[in-house]
Design a protein around this motif. Structure first.
Motif, PDB file in Angstrom:
ATOM      1  N   TYR A   1      -1.894 -37.123 -36.884  1.00 43.54           N
ATOM      2  CA  TYR A   1      -1.515 -35.568 -36.813  1.00 43.54           C
ATOM      3  C   TYR A   1      -0.612 -35.656 -35.798  1.00 43.54           C
ATOM      4  CZ  TYR A   1      -4.822 -34.903 -32.891  1.00 43.54           C
ATOM      5  OH  TYR A   1      -5.287 -34.937 -31.867  1.00 43.54           O
ATOM      6  N   GLN A   2       0.295 -34.400 -35.834  1.00 41.15           N
ATOM      7  CA  GLN A   2       1.231 -33.980 -35.059  1.00 41.15           C
ATOM      8  C   GLN A   2       0.761 -32.735 -34.340  1.00 41.15           C
ATOM      9  OE1 GLN A   2       4.186 -35.723 -34.138  1.00 41.15           O
ATOM     10  NE2 GLN A   2       3.243 -37.204 -35.671  1.00 41.15           N
ATOM     11  N   PRO A   3       1.072 -32.330 -33.050  1.00 39.13           N
ATOM     12  CA  PRO A   3       0.602 -31.273 -32.214  1.00 39.13           C
ATOM     13  C   PRO A   3       1.066 -29.934 -33.281  1.00 39.13           C
ATOM     14  CG  PRO A   3       1.960 -32.787 -31.067  1.00 39.13           C
ATOM     15  CD  PRO A   3       2.180 -33.395 -32.356  1.00 39.13           C
TER      16      PRO A   3
ATOM     17  N   ASN B   1      -5.655 -33.073 -28.514  1.00 42.95           N
ATOM     18  CA  ASN B   1      -4.988 -34.213 -27.909  1.00 42.95           C
ATOM     19  C   ASN B   1      -4.172 -34.786 -28.727  1.00 42.95           C
ATOM     20  OD1 ASN B   1      -7.111 -33.846 -25.827  1.00 42.95           O
ATOM     21  ND2 ASN B   1      -8.507 -35.152 -27.026  1.00 42.95           N
ATOM     22  N   ALA B   2      -3.094 -35.014 -28.004  1.00 44.39           N
ATOM     23  CA  ALA B   2      -1.743 -35.879 -28.534  1.00 44.39           C
ATOM     24  C   ALA B   2      -1.798 -37.122 -28.772  1.00 44.39           C
ATOM     25  CB  ALA B   2      -0.451 -35.352 -28.004  1.00 44.39           C
ATOM     26  N   GLU B   3      -2.580 -37.762 -29.820  1.00 45.92           N
ATOM     27  CA  GLU B   3      -2.835 -39.202 -29.888  1.00 45.92           C
ATOM     28  C   GLU B   3      -2.157 -39.668 -31.301  1.00 45.92           C
ATOM     29  OE1 GLU B   3      -7.033 -39.432 -29.884  1.00 45.92           O
ATOM     30  OE2 GLU B   3      -7.201 -38.662 -27.706  1.00 45.92           O
ATOM     31  N   PRO B   4      -1.598 -40.764 -31.137  1.00 46.47           N
ATOM     32  CA  PRO B   4      -0.915 -41.315 -32.482  1.00 46.47           C
ATOM     33  C   PRO B   4      -1.771 -41.835 -33.513  1.00 46.47           C
ATOM     34  CG  PRO B   4      -0.508 -42.985 -30.723  1.00 46.47           C
ATOM     35  CD  PRO B   4      -1.353 -41.690 -30.114  1.00 46.47           C
ATOM     36  N   GLU B   5      -3.189 -42.484 -33.088  1.00 50.35           N
ATOM     37  CA  GLU B   5      -3.956 -43.047 -34.017  1.00 50.35           C
ATOM     38  C   GLU B   5      -5.548 -42.793 -33.526  1.00 50.35           C
ATOM     39  OE1 GLU B   5      -3.580 -47.296 -34.278  1.00 50.35           O
ATOM     40  OE2 GLU B   5      -1.366 -47.068 -35.361  1.00 50.35           O
ATOM     41  N   PRO B   6      -5.883 -41.492 -33.643  1.00 49.49           N
ATOM     42  CA  PRO B   6      -7.017 -40.996 -32.849  1.00 49.49           C
ATOM     43  C   PRO B   6      -8.314 -41.605 -33.393  1.00 49.49           C
ATOM     44  CG  PRO B   6      -6.159 -39.499 -34.481  1.00 49.49           C
ATOM     45  CD  PRO B   6      -5.303 -40.473 -34.571  1.00 49.49           C
TER      46      PRO B   6
ATOM     47  N   GLN C   1       1.277 -31.883 -24.134  1.00 55.08           N
ATOM     48  CA  GLN C   1       0.901 -33.293 -23.747  1.00 55.08           C
ATOM     49  C   GLN C   1       2.011 -34.188 -24.347  1.00 55.08           C
ATOM     50  OE1 GLN C   1      -3.477 -34.419 -24.473  1.00 55.08           O
ATOM     51  NE2 GLN C   1      -3.196 -32.434 -25.128  1.00 55.08           N
ATOM     52  N   ARG C   2       2.374 -33.605 -25.736  1.00 57.11           N
ATOM     53  CA  ARG C   2       3.346 -34.539 -26.233  1.00 57.11           C
ATOM     54  C   ARG C   2       4.862 -34.232 -25.605  1.00 57.11           C
ATOM     55  NH1 ARG C   2       4.936 -39.127 -28.866  1.00 57.11           N
ATOM     56  NH2 ARG C   2       6.231 -38.604 -30.612  1.00 57.11           N
ATOM     57  N   LEU C   3       5.142 -32.986 -25.216  1.00 54.00           N
ATOM     58  CA  LEU C   3       6.309 -32.906 -24.573  1.00 54.00           C
ATOM     59  C   LEU C   3       6.492 -33.710 -23.407  1.00 54.00           C
ATOM     60  CD1 LEU C   3       6.768 -29.184 -25.436  1.00 54.00           C
ATOM     61  CD2 LEU C   3       8.282 -30.942 -26.265  1.00 54.00           C
ATOM     62  N   GLU C   4       5.211 -33.708 -22.496  1.00 54.14           N
ATOM     63  CA  GLU C   4       5.376 -34.565 -21.558  1.00 54.14           C
ATOM     64  C   GLU C   4       5.431 -35.983 -21.709  1.00 54.14           C
ATOM     65  OE1 GLU C   4       4.442 -33.997 -17.558  1.00 54.14           O
ATOM     66  OE2 GLU C   4       5.808 -32.812 -18.466  1.00 54.14           O
ATOM     67  N   GLN C   5       4.887 -36.739 -22.651  1.00 55.52           N
ATOM     68  CA  GLN C   5       5.226 -37.892 -23.253  1.00 55.52           C
ATOM     69  C   GLN C   5       6.434 -38.349 -23.329  1.00 55.52           C
ATOM     70  OE1 GLN C   5       2.515 -38.309 -26.682  1.00 55.52           O
ATOM     71  NE2 GLN C   5       0.575 -38.288 -25.379  1.00 55.52           N
ATOM     72  N   LEU C   6       7.191 -37.311 -24.104  1.00 50.00           N
ATOM     73  CA  LEU C   6       8.603 -37.487 -24.678  1.00 50.00           C
ATOM     74  C   LEU C   6       9.676 -37.045 -23.302  1.00 50.00           C
ATOM     75  CD1 LEU C   6       8.342 -35.798 -28.076  1.00 50.00           C
ATOM     76  CD2 LEU C   6       8.865 -38.252 -27.825  1.00 50.00           C
TER      77      LEU C   6
ATOM     78  N   ALA D   1      -5.787 -29.480 -15.135  1.00 45.95           N
ATOM     79  CA  ALA D   1      -4.645 -30.293 -15.590  1.00 45.95           C
ATOM     80  C   ALA D   1      -3.350 -29.544 -15.656  1.00 45.95           C
ATOM     81  CB  ALA D   1      -4.992 -30.692 -16.967  1.00 45.95           C
ATOM     82  N   LEU D   2      -3.265 -28.270 -15.914  1.00 44.59           N
ATOM     83  CA  LEU D   2      -1.960 -27.396 -16.116  1.00 44.59           C
ATOM     84  C   LEU D   2      -1.599 -27.143 -14.753  1.00 44.59           C
ATOM     85  CD1 LEU D   2      -2.806 -25.383 -19.204  1.00 44.59           C
ATOM     86  CD2 LEU D   2      -0.919 -26.981 -19.072  1.00 44.59           C
ATOM     87  N   GLU D   3      -2.352 -26.699 -13.937  1.00 46.15           N
ATOM     88  CA  GLU D   3      -2.076 -26.294 -12.572  1.00 46.15           C
ATOM     89  C   GLU D   3      -1.189 -27.549 -11.941  1.00 46.15           C
ATOM     90  OE1 GLU D   3      -4.945 -23.426 -10.456  1.00 46.15           O
ATOM     91  OE2 GLU D   3      -5.779 -25.466 -10.545  1.00 46.15           O
TER      92      GLU D   3
END
Length: 331
Positions: A52-54, A74-79, A144-149, A170-172
Motif C-alpha cells: 500500500y501507499q501512505p 508504517n511506510a513499508e513496500p512489502e509489509p 516516514q515516506r517523505l523522509e525516505q525520499l 520520534a517526531l521531536e
C-alpha cells in the motif's frame, strides 16, 4: 525437475477468506499515547500482506459485528504486518471501545485489503501536513515516506496535551515537525489560516483531524488549486441522506427500487439481497462507490472532489440522495 512457485498474487488469493477478506491475528499491542494504542496484525500463514501507499486504510471486521476503518501507519513496500493506531473514543459507537477493552493478542479477525482515498503526491516540491489528534495516523505514514525520499515537508501537529500526542518522541527528533498543545496555548487552536498563507504557492497540503480543523482547513484553502489540496475525514462530513421518493434502476439486471423516506440507497439494495460492497456507511471509506449512468445524485460523501461530484459519474450509495426522479447505476 521444474518447481512451480506461487506468485505473490496467487499466495494472496490462497490465504484470503472465502468472503474476500484477509484473515489475520493480533500479534502485538503497544502504547502510543494516552488512550491510544498501536495494534499490529499479521497474516495467519505468515505471508506478506498486500502492499500500500501512505494514506491507505483498512477495514477491521470486529468480533462484535462492527466494521471500522483505520489508517495504516508504517511506510513499508512489502509489509509482513499491518499496524494501525486507535484512540479509545469516549463517545465510541462500539468500535474503538471494543478494540481497546476486548481484543487481546492472539485473537483472529478479518480485514479488507487496503484502500487509499488520501494518496501522497511523492514528487511534490514541498508538502505541508496538518494533523489533529488521532488524525496523525495517515500523516505519520506520509512523514516516514517523505523522509525516505528526502523530500521537502513540514508538519503541524495539534493535540490537547503532550500526553495525547502519538509518535511524539520520534517526531521531536525531526526538524520539520512543529507541535501545538491546546493546554499550553491558553486554549487557542492551531492557526490553520496562517499556516496556509505562509506556505509556498506550489505546496501540496494534507489535513486529517477533527471536524473543526478540517472546516478551518477547507476555508483557508478555498482559493488554492484543488489538485494541491488533500483532506481526509474520519467522521461523516454530512449526515447521510434519508430523503426518498426517487427510483434507483440497476442497469445490468433491470431491477428497479423505490427509495423511501428514511432509508439510504445502500439499505434498500441490501434489503433486496443485492450484492454490493460497503463498509463505513458514512461516506468516508469509498467502498460503496458505484458508476452513474444517468440521473443527478445528491452527493453527501467526503471522498469525491467538488469536480467529481459535479461530473456525476460516480456516487457513494451509502449516503447519497438524488435530485432527479430516477438514478441509473451500473449494477
Amino acid at each position: 525437475m521444474n518447481t512451480l512457485t506461487a506468485t505473490p498474487a496467487e499466495a494472496t488469493a490462497a490465504t484470503t477468506a472465502a468472503d474476500g477478506l484477509i484473515e489475520v491475528r493480533l500479534t502485538a499491542v503497544r502504547y502510543a499515547a494516552r488512550d491510544t494504542n498501536i495494534f499490529e496484525l499479521t497474516r495467519l500463514d505468515g505471508q506478506a500482506l498486500p502492499s500500500y501507499q501512505p494514506g491507505a486504510h483498512i477495514d477491521l471486521h470486529l468480533p462484535n459485528g462492527l466494521v471500522r476503518q483505520y489508517s495504516l501507519i508504517n511506510a513499508e513496500p512489502e509489509p509482513a504486518t499491518y499496524s494501525v493506531g486507535i484512540k479509545r473514543d469516549p463517545a465510541s459507537r462500539g468500535g474503538s471501545r471494543h478494540i481497546h477493552d476486548e481484543l487481546r493478542v492472539g485473537r483472529t479477525l478479518k480485514i479488507s485489503a487496503p484502500r487509499n482515498n488520501f494518496p501522497l503526491v511523492e514528487d511534490a516540491s514541498h508538502v505541508v501536513l496538518l494533523a489533529g489528534g488521532i488524525g496523525i495516523t495517515p500523516i505519520w505514514c506520509m512523514v516516514q515516506r517523505l523522509e525516505q525520499l528526502g523530500r521537502s515537508w513540514q508538519l503541524y501537529y495539534a493535540c490537547r496535551s503532550r500526553s495525547d500526542t502519538a509518535f511524539l518522541h520520534a517526531l521531536e527528533g525531526m526538524a520539520p515537525a512543529q507541535f501545538h498543545f491546546d493546554e499550553e496555548s491558553a486554549g487557542r487552536f492551531l492557526d490553520v489560516g496562517a499556516i496556509v498563507a505562509a506556505a509556498p504557492k506550489d505546496a501540496h497540503f494534507y489535513c486529517c483531524g477533527p471536524t473543526a480543523m478540517l472546516k478551518a482547513f477547507e476555508a483557508a484553502t478555498a482559493d488554492w488549486p484543488r489538485e494541491q489540496i488533500h483532506i481526509e475525514y474520519f467522521t461523516a462530513k454530512q449526515e447521510p441522506s434519508k430523503t426518498g421518493g426517487f427510483v434507483v434502476e440497476l442497469a445490468r439486471s433491470g431491477q428497479e427500487f423505490l427509495i423511501p423516506e428514511g432509508k439510504s440507497i445502500l439499505q434498500v439494495l441490501l434489503d433486496a439481497n443485492v450484492d454490493v460492497d460497503y463498509s463505513c456507511e458514512l461516506g468516508i471509506c469509498g467502498a460503496c462507490e458505484q458508476r452513474v449512468i444517468s440521473g443527478i445524485p445528491e452527493h453527501r460523501d467526503a471522498i469525491l472532489t467538488e469536480e467529481e461530484q459535479a461530473a456525476n459519474t460516480k456516487v457513494m450509495i451509502c449516503c447519497a440522495g438524488c435530485k432527479s426522479d430516477r438514478l441509473v447505476l451500473d449494477l
